[in-house]
Design a protein around this motif. Sequence first.
Motif, PDB file in Angstrom:
ATOM      1  N   ILE A  19      31.214  16.404  56.046  1.00  0.00           N
ATOM      2  CA  ILE A  19      29.870  16.323  57.124  1.00  0.00           C
ATOM      3  C   ILE A  19      28.985  17.614  56.742  1.00  0.00           C
ATOM      4  O   ILE A  19      27.995  17.586  56.794  1.00  0.00           O
ATOM      5  N   ARG A  20      29.878  18.654  56.326  1.00  0.00           N
ATOM      6  CA  ARG A  20      29.173  20.110  56.221  1.00  0.00           C
ATOM      7  C   ARG A  20      28.263  19.802  54.799  1.00  0.00           C
ATOM      8  O   ARG A  20      26.963  20.196  54.528  1.00  0.00           O
ATOM      9  N   ARG A  21      28.974  19.004  53.859  1.00  0.00           N
ATOM     10  CA  ARG A  21      28.292  18.682  52.528  1.00  0.00           C
ATOM     11  C   ARG A  21      27.249  17.948  52.770  1.00  0.00           C
ATOM     12  O   ARG A  21      26.094  17.731  52.086  1.00  0.00           O
ATOM     13  N   HIS A  22      27.291  16.961  53.929  1.00  0.00           N
ATOM     14  CA  HIS A  22      26.253  15.752  54.217  1.00  0.00           C
ATOM     15  C   HIS A  22      25.027  16.605  54.631  1.00  0.00           C
ATOM     16  O   HIS A  22      23.790  15.920  54.936  1.00  0.00           O
ATOM     17  N   GLY A  23      25.143  17.847  55.082  1.00  0.00           N
ATOM     18  CA  GLY A  23      23.849  18.651  55.527  1.00  0.00           C
ATOM     19  C   GLY A  23      23.961  18.970  56.933  1.00  0.00           C
ATOM     20  O   GLY A  23      23.072  19.433  57.479  1.00  0.00           O
ATOM     21  N   TYR A  24      24.989  18.952  57.707  1.00  0.00           N
ATOM     22  CA  TYR A  24      24.892  18.852  59.123  1.00  0.00           C
ATOM     23  C   TYR A  24      26.012  20.209  59.474  1.00  0.00           C
ATOM     24  O   TYR A  24      27.032  20.428  58.740  1.00  0.00           O
ATOM     25  N   HIS A  25      25.544  20.652  60.609  1.00  0.00           N
ATOM     26  CA  HIS A  25      26.506  21.783  61.179  1.00  0.00           C
ATOM     27  C   HIS A  25      27.636  20.992  61.751  1.00  0.00           C
ATOM     28  O   HIS A  25      27.550  19.917  62.355  1.00  0.00           O
ATOM     29  N   VAL A  26      28.869  21.618  61.544  1.00  0.00           N
ATOM     30  CA  VAL A  26      29.984  20.858  61.977  1.00  0.00           C
ATOM     31  C   VAL A  26      30.968  21.951  62.442  1.00  0.00           C
ATOM     32  O   VAL A  26      31.124  22.898  62.014  1.00  0.00           O
ATOM     33  N   THR A  27      31.685  21.801  63.726  1.00  0.00           N
ATOM     34  CA  THR A  27      32.984  22.571  64.015  1.00  0.00           C
ATOM     35  C   THR A  27      33.988  21.821  64.592  1.00  0.00           C
ATOM     36  O   THR A  27      33.757  20.660  64.706  1.00  0.00           O
ATOM     37  N   GLU A  28      35.111  22.178  64.621  1.00  0.00           N
ATOM     38  CA  GLU A  28      36.414  21.400  64.844  1.00  0.00           C
ATOM     39  C   GLU A  28      36.903  22.012  66.296  1.00  0.00           C
ATOM     40  O   GLU A  28      36.857  22.942  66.754  1.00  0.00           O
TER      41      GLU A  28
ATOM     42  N   LYS B 235      40.894   3.856  61.621  1.00  0.00           N
ATOM     43  CA  LYS B 235      41.724   4.262  60.323  1.00  0.00           C
ATOM     44  C   LYS B 235      42.540   3.373  59.776  1.00  0.00           C
ATOM     45  O   LYS B 235      43.047   2.402  60.341  1.00  0.00           O
ATOM     46  N   PRO B 236      42.460   3.487  58.133  1.00  0.00           N
ATOM     47  CA  PRO B 236      41.845   4.625  57.333  1.00  0.00           C
ATOM     48  C   PRO B 236      40.317   4.097  57.271  1.00  0.00           C
ATOM     49  O   PRO B 236      40.082   2.692  57.391  1.00  0.00           O
ATOM     50  N   PHE B 237      39.400   4.811  57.142  1.00  0.00           N
ATOM     51  CA  PHE B 237      38.012   4.645  56.791  1.00  0.00           C
ATOM     52  C   PHE B 237      37.421   5.239  55.732  1.00  0.00           C
ATOM     53  O   PHE B 237      37.947   6.221  54.989  1.00  0.00           O
ATOM     54  N   ALA B 238      36.329   4.620  55.033  1.00  0.00           N
ATOM     55  CA  ALA B 238      35.793   5.242  54.004  1.00  0.00           C
ATOM     56  C   ALA B 238      34.799   6.343  54.426  1.00  0.00           C
ATOM     57  O   ALA B 238      33.837   6.005  55.356  1.00  0.00           O
ATOM     58  N   MET B 239      34.737   7.499  53.920  1.00  0.00           N
ATOM     59  CA  MET B 239      34.040   8.636  54.322  1.00  0.00           C
ATOM     60  C   MET B 239      32.593   8.010  54.327  1.00  0.00           C
ATOM     61  O   MET B 239      31.595   8.583  55.047  1.00  0.00           O
ATOM     62  N   GLU B 240      32.049   7.411  53.333  1.00  0.00           N
ATOM     63  CA  GLU B 240      30.707   6.993  53.446  1.00  0.00           C
ATOM     64  C   GLU B 240      30.269   6.163  54.372  1.00  0.00           C
ATOM     65  O   GLU B 240      29.162   6.255  54.883  1.00  0.00           O
ATOM     66  N   GLU B 241      31.048   5.268  54.924  1.00  0.00           N
ATOM     67  CA  GLU B 241      30.906   4.524  56.075  1.00  0.00           C
ATOM     68  C   GLU B 241      30.607   5.366  57.226  1.00  0.00           C
ATOM     69  O   GLU B 241      29.733   5.157  58.113  1.00  0.00           O
ATOM     70  N   LEU B 242      31.449   6.271  57.444  1.00  0.00           N
ATOM     71  CA  LEU B 242      31.420   7.092  58.685  1.00  0.00           C
ATOM     72  C   LEU B 242      30.219   7.804  58.560  1.00  0.00           C
ATOM     73  O   LEU B 242      29.361   8.089  59.609  1.00  0.00           O
ATOM     74  N   LEU B 243      29.906   8.563  57.408  1.00  0.00           N
ATOM     75  CA  LEU B 243      28.342   9.558  57.420  1.00  0.00           C
ATOM     76  C   LEU B 243      27.502   8.189  57.386  1.00  0.00           C
ATOM     77  O   LEU B 243      26.324   8.932  58.383  1.00  0.00           O
ATOM     78  N   ALA B 244      27.210   7.232  56.964  1.00  0.00           N
ATOM     79  CA  ALA B 244      26.201   6.369  57.365  1.00  0.00           C
ATOM     80  C   ALA B 244      26.179   5.846  58.805  1.00  0.00           C
ATOM     81  O   ALA B 244      24.855   5.731  59.260  1.00  0.00           O
ATOM     82  N   ARG B 245      27.121   5.654  59.487  1.00  0.00           N
ATOM     83  CA  ARG B 245      27.060   5.518  60.905  1.00  0.00           C
ATOM     84  C   ARG B 245      26.613   6.730  61.942  1.00  0.00           C
ATOM     85  O   ARG B 245      25.752   6.568  62.591  1.00  0.00           O
ATOM     86  N   LEU B 246      27.087   7.695  61.017  1.00  0.00           N
ATOM     87  CA  LEU B 246      26.687   9.058  61.821  1.00  0.00           C
ATOM     88  C   LEU B 246      25.066   9.189  61.536  1.00  0.00           C
ATOM     89  O   LEU B 246      24.545   9.606  62.658  1.00  0.00           O
ATOM     90  N   ASP B 247      24.578   8.953  60.454  1.00  0.00           N
ATOM     91  CA  ASP B 247      23.049   9.099  60.108  1.00  0.00           C
ATOM     92  C   ASP B 247      22.594   8.078  61.231  1.00  0.00           C
ATOM     93  O   ASP B 247      21.471   8.541  61.795  1.00  0.00           O
ATOM     94  N   SER B 248      22.989   6.895  61.338  1.00  0.00           N
ATOM     95  CA  SER B 248      22.221   5.674  62.077  1.00  0.00           C
ATOM     96  C   SER B 248      22.353   6.364  63.563  1.00  0.00           C
ATOM     97  O   SER B 248      21.346   6.210  64.190  1.00  0.00           O
ATOM     98  N   LEU B 249      23.284   6.849  64.214  1.00  0.00           N
ATOM     99  CA  LEU B 249      23.429   7.166  65.504  1.00  0.00           C
ATOM    100  C   LEU B 249      22.623   8.586  65.900  1.00  0.00           C
ATOM    101  O   LEU B 249      21.667   8.412  66.614  1.00  0.00           O
TER     102      LEU B 249
END
Length: 222
Positions: free
Chosen positions: A20-29, A103-117
């Motif tokens: 998520i950080r590489r994708h350009g978003y701020h992220v905390t855990e 799970k398990p999920f493809a990271m690309e799918e999760l990032l795409a859904r995150l962008d869409s949301l």
Amino acid sequence: PVILVIDDEPAIRLGLLVAIRRHGYHVTEAVNGRDGLQKARELLPDVIISDVMMPPPDGFELKRLLNEDAESASIPFIFLTARADATDRIAGMRDGADDYISKPFAMEELLARLDSLLRRVSTERERGRAQMTEIAQKDMEKQRDEILQNFHHELRTPIMNIMTPLELAVNNKFADAEVQRDFLRRALSNVDRLDSLVSDIIILSNADLGNLNSVRQLVDLE
């Protein structure tokens, strides 16, 4: 956007943080439901990505707790779970989840859904702001019309209440000095009322001309 990742599995949590950080978003855990609840309330992130099966509170209970607070209830929620049962999906959606990824999920799918949301949330917020602006403009126009409709009556009443005592005083119609002072005090009171009305009209005129200064401050709506 700020993304909060809640998962008690360190490997999954680390993978999500890096991606998520590489994708350009701020992220905390957050390492579990309790930690996630605290950070969600403190940070009010733009999106929460949460595991379902965690030490209490689990993901479903976490979402229900956040729903109790108006500020955190509107945070978009993505559930991650190894349980792909339809019952679990229904439970997640019933509690207000915006997406559900097995799970398990493809990271690309999760990032795409995150962008869409995030795009959908941004569109809804812009639409909400536009609607609020339109409502405010209509409310302003309504108030202006009401003021203008009542303007003639509202001005004449204090003017008459000023003129009458002054005319009586000038023409020596008062036999009692105390009665005269009482009438003159009423006249002064109506001067203040008239001044207030004129100030309202000046503000209204400046608003129409776009000459009002903007002041941003905290307001207690109650």
